[in-house]
Design a protein around this motif. Structure first.
Motif, mmCIF file in Angstrom:
data_model
loop_
_atom_site.group_PDB
_atom_site.id
_atom_site.type_symbol
_atom_site.label_atom_id
_atom_site.label_comp_id
_atom_site.label_asym_id
_atom_site.label_seq_id
_atom_site.Cartn_x
_atom_site.Cartn_y
_atom_site.Cartn_z
ATOM 1 N N SER A 75 -10.859 36.966 -13.088
ATOM 2 C CA SER A 75 -10.314 37.894 -14.169
ATOM 3 C C SER A 75 -10.870 39.400 -13.744
ATOM 4 O O SER A 75 -10.619 40.452 -14.462
ATOM 5 C CB SER A 75 -10.432 37.683 -15.661
ATOM 6 O OG SER A 75 -11.886 37.741 -15.666
ATOM 7 N N ASP A 78 -8.235 41.779 -12.746
ATOM 8 C CA ASP A 78 -7.539 42.594 -13.953
ATOM 9 C C ASP A 78 -8.360 43.680 -14.789
ATOM 10 O O ASP A 78 -7.711 44.522 -15.093
ATOM 11 C CB ASP A 78 -7.047 41.495 -14.943
ATOM 12 C CG ASP A 78 -6.278 40.407 -14.304
ATOM 13 O OD1 ASP A 78 -5.571 40.655 -13.400
ATOM 14 O OD2 ASP A 78 -6.317 39.303 -14.944
ATOM 15 N N ARG A 79 -9.749 43.502 -14.860
ATOM 16 C CA ARG A 79 -10.326 44.329 -15.439
ATOM 17 C C ARG A 79 -10.560 45.745 -14.638
ATOM 18 O O ARG A 79 -10.480 46.874 -15.302
ATOM 19 C CB ARG A 79 -12.078 43.881 -15.605
ATOM 20 C CG ARG A 79 -11.974 42.934 -16.681
ATOM 21 C CD ARG A 79 -13.443 42.587 -16.999
ATOM 22 N NE ARG A 79 -14.457 42.360 -15.954
ATOM 23 C CZ ARG A 79 -14.434 40.965 -15.356
ATOM 24 N NH1 ARG A 79 -13.734 40.083 -16.159
ATOM 25 N NH2 ARG A 79 -15.230 40.686 -14.383
ATOM 26 N N LEU A 81 -8.025 46.619 -12.642
ATOM 27 C CA LEU A 81 -6.841 47.382 -12.864
ATOM 28 C C LEU A 81 -6.753 48.151 -13.958
ATOM 29 O O LEU A 81 -6.185 49.231 -14.034
ATOM 30 C CB LEU A 81 -5.741 46.270 -12.689
ATOM 31 C CG LEU A 81 -4.321 46.929 -12.737
ATOM 32 C CD1 LEU A 81 -4.281 47.811 -11.617
ATOM 33 C CD2 LEU A 81 -3.375 45.628 -12.561
ATOM 34 N N ARG A 82 -7.238 47.560 -15.253
ATOM 35 C CA ARG A 82 -6.963 48.146 -16.424
ATOM 36 C C ARG A 82 -7.907 49.468 -16.501
ATOM 37 O O ARG A 82 -7.639 50.443 -17.073
ATOM 38 C CB ARG A 82 -7.569 47.187 -17.534
ATOM 39 C CG ARG A 82 -6.402 46.339 -18.060
ATOM 40 C CD ARG A 82 -6.816 45.545 -19.284
ATOM 41 N NE ARG A 82 -6.870 44.184 -18.712
ATOM 42 C CZ ARG A 82 -8.082 43.073 -19.017
ATOM 43 N NH1 ARG A 82 -8.905 43.561 -19.739
ATOM 44 N NH2 ARG A 82 -7.854 41.972 -18.702
ATOM 45 N N GLU A 83 -9.111 49.308 -15.839
ATOM 46 C CA GLU A 83 -10.016 50.505 -15.953
ATOM 47 C C GLU A 83 -9.399 51.677 -15.188
ATOM 48 O O GLU A 83 -9.260 52.970 -15.419
ATOM 49 C CB GLU A 83 -11.473 50.207 -15.067
ATOM 50 C CG GLU A 83 -12.210 49.493 -16.004
ATOM 51 C CD GLU A 83 -12.957 50.165 -16.818
ATOM 52 O OE1 GLU A 83 -13.230 51.077 -16.631
ATOM 53 O OE2 GLU A 83 -13.349 49.221 -17.981
ATOM 54 N N GLU A 85 -6.029 52.277 -14.559
ATOM 55 C CA GLU A 85 -4.929 52.701 -15.441
ATOM 56 C C GLU A 85 -5.535 53.466 -16.408
ATOM 57 O O GLU A 85 -4.790 54.574 -16.841
ATOM 58 C CB GLU A 85 -3.949 51.367 -16.026
ATOM 59 C CG GLU A 85 -3.275 50.711 -14.886
ATOM 60 C CD GLU A 85 -2.446 49.252 -15.564
ATOM 61 O OE1 GLU A 85 -2.820 49.252 -16.648
ATOM 62 O OE2 GLU A 85 -1.582 49.025 -14.829
ATOM 63 N N LYS A 86 -6.440 53.250 -17.153
ATOM 64 C CA LYS A 86 -6.950 54.217 -18.364
ATOM 65 C C LYS A 86 -7.491 55.631 -17.472
ATOM 66 O O LYS A 86 -7.169 56.552 -18.131
ATOM 67 C CB LYS A 86 -8.111 53.484 -18.770
ATOM 68 C CG LYS A 86 -7.849 52.350 -19.633
ATOM 69 C CD LYS A 86 -8.950 51.815 -20.405
ATOM 70 C CE LYS A 86 -8.537 50.592 -21.273
ATOM 71 N NZ LYS A 86 -9.644 50.184 -21.993
ATOM 72 N N GLU A 89 -4.573 57.816 -16.798
ATOM 73 C CA GLU A 89 -3.591 58.165 -18.076
ATOM 74 C C GLU A 89 -4.310 59.523 -18.472
ATOM 75 O O GLU A 89 -3.844 60.420 -19.063
ATOM 76 C CB GLU A 89 -3.724 57.286 -19.215
ATOM 77 C CG GLU A 89 -2.843 56.158 -19.032
ATOM 78 C CD GLU A 89 -3.074 55.074 -20.035
ATOM 79 O OE1 GLU A 89 -3.682 55.222 -21.017
ATOM 80 O OE2 GLU A 89 -2.245 54.147 -20.183
#
Length: 90
Positions: A75, A78-79, A81-83, A85-86, A89
């Protein structure tokens, strides 16, 4: 590299756990008594029962630890990738 090492340990512990559980003498005799007299003497009786029970518990603990570790490592992507994407933004 850590992921590969944990996978190898996990597979070996899994196979060893299967073997240990099958060797335990159950109410019906189990694999320990099916292999012949010498194996029944080694794995039969009360003394071996305690050893086999402890060995099963130790294998189960290692199996669960490697399972949780592998789940956490898988995982991690996934973490990250989320970081990412944030940060895009903002």
């Amino acid at each position: 590299m850590l992921h590969t090492f944990l996978n190898i340990v996990h597979v070996f512990v899994c196979l060893f756990l299967i073997l240990v559980v099958l060797l335990q003498q159950g109410r019906g005799g189990g694999m320990g008594s099916a292999m012949g007299g010498a194996t029944a003497q080694v794995f039969g009786g009360r003394g071996a029962g305690n050893f086999m029970t402890r060995l099963t518990a130790a294998c189960a603990v290692v199996f669960m630890a490697t399972s949780v570790s592998l789940a956490y490592l898988s995982s991690a992507g996934d973490r990250e990738l989320r970081e990412f994407e944030k940060s895009q933004e903002k």
